[in-house]
Design a protein around this motif. Structure first.
Motif, short mmCIF file in Angstrom:
data_model
loop_
_atom_site.label_atom_id
_atom_site.label_comp_id
_atom_site.label_asym_id
_atom_site.label_seq_id
_atom_site.Cartn_x
_atom_site.Cartn_y
_atom_site.Cartn_z
N VAL A 184 55.12 52.64 34.22
CA VAL A 184 53.81 52.04 34.08
C VAL A 184 53.80 50.71 34.82
N THR A 185 52.76 50.49 35.59
CA THR A 185 52.53 49.20 36.23
C THR A 185 51.13 48.76 35.87
N GLY A 186 50.96 47.52 35.53
CA GLY A 186 49.62 47.08 35.19
C GLY A 186 49.57 45.67 34.68
N GLY A 187 48.36 45.23 34.47
CA GLY A 187 48.13 43.87 34.02
C GLY A 187 47.21 43.17 34.99
N PRO A 188 46.81 41.97 34.67
CA PRO A 188 45.90 41.22 35.54
C PRO A 188 46.59 40.74 36.81
N VAL A 189 45.80 40.61 37.87
CA VAL A 189 46.29 40.08 39.14
C VAL A 189 46.91 38.71 38.91
N ASP A 190 47.86 38.36 39.74
CA ASP A 190 48.56 37.07 39.70
C ASP A 190 49.39 36.86 38.44
N THR A 191 49.84 37.94 37.85
CA THR A 191 50.77 37.85 36.73
C THR A 191 51.97 38.72 37.03
N LEU B 178 53.63 57.94 37.70
CA LEU B 178 53.34 56.51 37.74
C LEU B 178 51.97 56.30 37.13
N ILE B 179 51.88 55.43 36.15
CA ILE B 179 50.61 55.13 35.49
C ILE B 179 50.22 53.70 35.81
N GLY B 180 49.00 53.50 36.28
CA GLY B 180 48.49 52.17 36.57
C GLY B 180 47.46 51.76 35.54
N VAL B 181 47.59 50.56 34.99
CA VAL B 181 46.69 50.04 33.97
C VAL B 181 46.19 48.68 34.42
N GLY B 182 44.90 48.41 34.21
CA GLY B 182 44.35 47.11 34.57
C GLY B 182 44.25 46.95 36.07
N GLN B 183 45.06 46.09 36.63
CA GLN B 183 45.10 45.87 38.07
C GLN B 183 46.52 46.13 38.57
N PRO B 184 46.93 47.40 38.57
CA PRO B 184 48.31 47.73 38.93
C PRO B 184 48.62 47.47 40.40
N SER B 185 49.75 46.89 40.66
CA SER B 185 50.22 46.55 42.01
C SER B 185 49.24 45.63 42.74
#
Length: 120
Positions: free
Chosen positions: A1-8, A36-43
């Motif tokens: 899993v990759t994700g979260g807000p940009v610039d973090t 691969l799962i993307g959450v929020g703003q992944p990569s």
């Protein structure tokens, strides 16, 4: 899993631009059958014309800047806007148009388009 807000650290931050082996490794993982799962703003990292550095793997990128100002968009092509809705949108200080991509430009529904919650 990759994700979260940009610039973090959760989205990966600048490592996407600094370490090309990361994206290459994840692409190879997915190509080989891995998930691969993307959450929020992944990569998320604005780099080489993309915002999501794994947009090719995730199948989606986040429209930002120039792509938000196109007058029409296939996502909203069938949405009927009542008379005065677009002008009200502009008068309220929002960017045009109601592209449907990039979301969070409006609060609640506007002309039949639910933009969802803004990304904090």
């Amino acid at each position: 899993v990759t994700g979260g807000p940009v610039d973090t650290a959760f989205s990966g931050g600048s490592v996407w631009a600094e370490e090309p082996r990361l994206a290459a490794t994840l692409r190879a993982w997915v190509h080989g059958g891995g998930a691969l799962i993307g959450v929020g703003q992944p990569s998320a990292q604005q780099f080489q014309g993309r915002f999501f550095q794994l947009a090719d793997v995730l199948g989606v990128d986040e429209e930002r800047h120039q792509t938000l100002v196109t007058p029409e968009h296939f996502i909203t092509a069938d949405v009927h806007l009542g008379e005065g809705v677009l002008q009200g949108f502009l008068d309220a200080g929002y960017r045009k148009p109601l592209s449907g991509c990039g979301g969070g430009q409006a609060i609640g529904e506007l002309g039949g388009i639910d933009f969802g919650e803004p990304i904090a």
